[in-house]
Design a protein around this motif. Structure first.
Motif: not given
Length: 608
Positions: A274-275, A326-327, A365-372
């Motif tokens: 999910i994003l 969930v991203l 849950g996780g994180r991706y793509g910070l600051s392009s």
């Protein structure tokens, strides 16, 4: 209704709708939102009218706080008003946003979402800024592509008038705001059909006026403030339904269908991500490939983030799903999960506690793509691979190597979906301010306008801009292009090096596809060029069997009085070598594009 196909970027798409549907536009420049204000200012200066036949007033304020105050004032006076912003500029608007929402005032704020300055400033894109606005009372609608930016800007304008809830319409800074893509731009007939003039008149009737005085902006004590705060509930509870209705109205006019939460993937998926935002493009390409391989995977595209419509989300998720990732494209330090993850978790937990579900999927849950930071199909596959584990990692990162807190997932960087192979990819290495980016923007517009190809242009540069390396990524093909990531290794059928000193500093031929073409600008004698190439470059040209072309563009630029501006020379070489257009036609179109880009700088420069 028929719509014109145009090649524009996300900023121009948002600005076009905003200019057509507003009367007062208060602006203050901030990267990457500045072009939206610049377009609006230019159009109003040229006398271009909105759908009601008036030219919007565009005013530049002293700060983003001033722009938000001007919008607030214009709205209270009964005008339709908007602004554009990002990052710290958006944070300066928050006090006014609380007031605008608290007063149930329809408006749309367009945000090219960007990182906030924390350990360092960054001008690049993620959702850190918009996530700081979750409690303002603004509805939050997210676009994932240039096409969606144009469409959702209009849908948001429709919905805000219907609901009286202000909308924050956001899209990923640079990745969407600056990406050129060939889209169907809603024309004036579509825009007029979407806007209910009776609702516009109702907004005007609520204006502050001595002709019908009301009291507004009072101070309240404990005896009434709480009660007053709860009176907005009926307005927010209808947002999801009315927004979906606006989407259906839009679909009837254009044929483009959208859902608040849209499922994409296999019929009976067991794993789901999910994003929201531009990462959806990379996820689509990965999911198509994995489904072709027989894997049961899927995705939920989140469009409406606030108010969070939990019932709509749960209805969109297939019952077969056992595991969900969930991203989020943001980080909330100290929290036990990022915002979208917590909302999804809460939706499932609430449904379970109310007896609406008998069991829960495993949700991480996780994180991706910070600051392009790049987010590719290979990374999406890494997330799906992690969901295959008996105990998938929670609070993970993907796209970086975290050797401090060990949150990162591994992924296979060599993974390349089938979809990429139907697209022609070209990469151009230039120097900031040498005109390479401008020429390539013109090239992709020429290809989009003069051929049946769908096109995409994305331009990679750092915050120093002038004097630093620029890398232009151009794609074109017979189908719409959803590849929201950079051209990778062995993918580019055409690689151009506009600055010969880059050869020893960047492994640019890593991107070259076998059998592709390499164009080099070099001042070396034709018989000596090969000896000037680094050994690795020579080896790659031979191993990949590349066609190798060389031109001394600096000499031509000097001979024609253009100094070091080699962009149009290299652009002509590109069209000549690739044969995309007949050569005389290509040169004619390049000249037309040059007139648009440089015409205001004088006839002498234009003639050169």
């Amino acid at each position: 209704m028929s719509e014109k196909m145009v090649t524009i970027d996300g900023n121009e798409a948002a600005a076009h709708i905003a200019h057509m549907t507003n009367e007062v536009i208060a602006i203050y420049p901030i990267t990457p939102a500045s072009p939206m204000g610049e377009w609006s200012d230019e159009w109003s200066a040229k006398g271009i009218k909105n759908i009601w036949g008036s030219v919007p007033d565009v005013i530049e304020m002293q700060s983003e706080a001033g722009a938000a105050g001007a919008v607030h004032g214009a709205l209270q006076a009964g005008s339709l008003s908007t602004s554009f912003t990002a990052s710290q500029g958006l944070l300066l608007m928050i006090p006014n946003m609380f007031k605008i929402a608290g007063e149930l005032t329809p408006t749309v704020l367009h945000v090219s979402a960007r990182s906030l300055a924390v350990q360092a400033l960054s001008i690049f894109g993620d959702h850190s800024d918009v996530m700081a606005c979750r409690s303002t009372g603004y509805a939050m609608l997210c676009s994932a592509s240039v096409q969606e930016v144009a469409d959702f800007a209009l849908i948001a304008q429709t919905a805000t008038l219907q609901t009286r809830i202000p909308f924050l319409h956001f899209f990923d800074g640079f990745r969407t705001s600056h990406e050129l893509n060939k889209i169907a731009l809603p024309d004036q007939a579509v825009i007029k059909a979407m806007i209910d003039d009776d609702l516009v008149e109702a907004h005007r009737a609520r204006s502050l006026s001595p002709d019908h005085p009301v009291i507004r902006g009072t101070s309240q004590n404990p005896d009434v403030y709480f009660q007053g705060r709860e009176t907005v509930n009926p307005y927010y509870s209808q947002v999801a339904e009315k927004l979906q209705s606006a989407m259906q109205r839009f679909a009837s006019l254009t044929g483009r269908n959208y859902e608040l939460f849209e499922y994409y993937g296999a019929e009976q998926p067991d794993r789901l991500i999910i994003l929201m935002g531009s990462g959806i493009g990379a996820a689509e390409i990965c999911i198509d490939h994995l489904c072709d391989q027989g894997e049961a995977v899927g995705m939920i595209k989140v469009r409406l983030f606030r108010p969070f419509a939990a019932d709509n989300l749960l209805k969109a998720i297939p019952q077969s799903v056992k595991k969900i990732a969930v991203l989020d494209r943001t980080k909330e330090p100290g929290a036990d999960g990022e915002p979208l993850y917590k909302d999804v978790l809460g939706a499932f937990a609430q449904a379970y506690s109310l007896g609406q579900r008998e069991s829960l999927p495993r949700i991480v849950g996780g994180r991706y793509g910070l600051s392009s930071k790049e987010f590719t199909p290979a990374m999406v596959k890494g997330v799906f691979d992690e969901l295959n584990q008996q105990q998938p990692k929670n609070d993970f990162t993907v796209g970086i190597i975290d050797d401090v807190s060990h949150t990162s997932l591994s992924w296979d960087a060599s993974f390349r979906p089938f979809a990429d192979r139907d697209v022609t990819s070209c990469v151009f290495y230039g120097l900031g301010a040498d005109g390479t980016v401008s020429a390539n923007k013109n090239s992709i517009k020429i290809i989009g306008g003069q051929t049946d190809n769908y096109t995409q242009g994305y331009f990679q540069y750092d915050s120093k801009k002038s004097g630093a390396i620029t890398i232009s990524h151009l794609r074109f093909g017979s189908k719409p292009i959803h590849a929201t990531y950079l051209i990778g290794a062995n993918e580019a059928s055409f690689v151009a090096c506009h600055q010969p000193n880059f050869l020893g500093r960047y492994e640019m031929l890593d991107k070259a596809a076998p059998g592709g073409t390499f164009l080099l600008n070099s001042q070396a004698d034709p018989q000596q060029v090969w000896q000037t190439l680094p050994p690795q470059t020579q080896k790659q040209i031979i191993d990949k069997q590349l066609s190798f072309y060389v031109i001394d563009a600096y000499k031509i630029a000097a001979d024609t009085g253009m100094g070091r501006r080699i962009n149009t020379i290299m652009q002509t070489c590109f069209f000549s070598i690739t044969g995309l257009l007949e050569q005389s036609r290509a040169i004619e179109l390049i000249k037309d594009a040059v007139k648009k880009s440089y015409g205001r700088k004088g006839a002498r420069l234009l003639q050169r």
